[in-house]
Design an enzyme around this catalytic site. Structure first.
Site, mmCIF file in Angstrom:
data_model
loop_
_atom_site.group_PDB
_atom_site.id
_atom_site.type_symbol
_atom_site.label_atom_id
_atom_site.label_comp_id
_atom_site.label_asym_id
_atom_site.label_seq_id
_atom_site.Cartn_x
_atom_site.Cartn_y
_atom_site.Cartn_z
ATOM 1 N N HIS A 112 0.855 -1.186 0.000
ATOM 2 C CA HIS A 112 0.000 0.000 0.000
ATOM 3 C C HIS A 112 0.888 1.232 0.000
ATOM 4 O O HIS A 112 1.969 1.226 0.606
ATOM 5 C CB HIS A 112 -0.919 -0.004 1.216
ATOM 6 C CG HIS A 112 -1.819 -1.197 1.259
ATOM 7 N ND1 HIS A 112 -2.984 -1.282 0.541
ATOM 8 C CD2 HIS A 112 -1.704 -2.378 1.911
ATOM 9 C CE1 HIS A 112 -3.563 -2.450 0.757
ATOM 10 N NE2 HIS A 112 -2.796 -3.144 1.577
ATOM 11 N N THR A 162 12.168 -10.030 4.835
ATOM 12 C CA THR A 162 11.952 -8.720 4.228
ATOM 13 C C THR A 162 12.802 -8.483 2.989
ATOM 14 O O THR A 162 12.595 -7.506 2.283
ATOM 15 C CB THR A 162 12.262 -7.605 5.242
ATOM 16 O OG1 THR A 162 13.647 -7.698 5.616
ATOM 17 C CG2 THR A 162 11.380 -7.719 6.477
#
Length: 182
Positions: A112, A162
């Site tokens: 997002h 990550t």
């Protein structure tokens, strides 16, 4: 003209409220309900083989499986996912042969915008996840958007991955880091 679905798969900003995407998500929810209520492993296997973008012949996923679409998931031969697997597939998720996912693993391709106004507008984007052959994700491991894992990688339980890692490593922690070379 580029459709919202094409933008989504390309990792560009797209409108998740698009009619085509909502229709595809609804179809996936119907398949999830059918899958998660099915007690017969062979029937679940056949449903996955007709639902996912591609699979090997030997595929086993335990129930309570969740995804956005399913059609953007590609798993290889001898794939196993334990209970409560989540694969949010706004971009492709590609997993090689002989992969094992422990319970409660999450593979998350959506992103997002960081800018609040842009995020509130409903636009989103994603990045694909690619996992090599002979990979084992320990229980509760989370793989974030854009990550690629090489062959023969072991991910420790509860790890948050990550960034990408190459072949033959054991990674663990939050954020995950190499703790051993194989």
């Amino acid at each position: 003209m580029t459709t919202e679905r094409e933008k989504m798969l390309a990792g560009q900003l797209y409108d998740a409220a698009d009619t085509e995407l909502k229709t595809l998500r609804l179809a996936a929810r119907e398949k999830m309900a059918q899958f998660n209520d099915e007690l017969d492993r062979s029937k679940r296997k056949e449903l996955v083989k007709t639902w996912f973008g591609s699979t090997g012949d030997n595929v086993m996923i335990e129930p309570r499986f969740a995804c956005d679409y399913g059609v953007n998931i590609h798993v290889g031969e001898n794939f196993y996912a334990n209970f409560n697997c989540t694969m949010l597939d706004v971009c492709e998720i590609r997993i090689g042969d002989n992969a094992m996912l422990g319970p409660n693993c999450q593979l998350l391709t959506p992103l997002h915008p960081l800018d609040a106004i842009e995020r509130i507008s409903g636009l989103e984007y994603g990045a694909p996840i690619t996992i090599g052959n002979n990979v084992w994700l320990g229980g509760g491991a989370t793989i974030l958007p854009g990550v690629t894992l090489g062959d023969n990688v072991v991910v420790g339980a509860g790890a948050v991955v990550t960034k990408s890692f190459g072949d033959n490593v054991v990674i663990a922690g939050n954020p995950a880091k190499i703790i051993k070379t194989l």
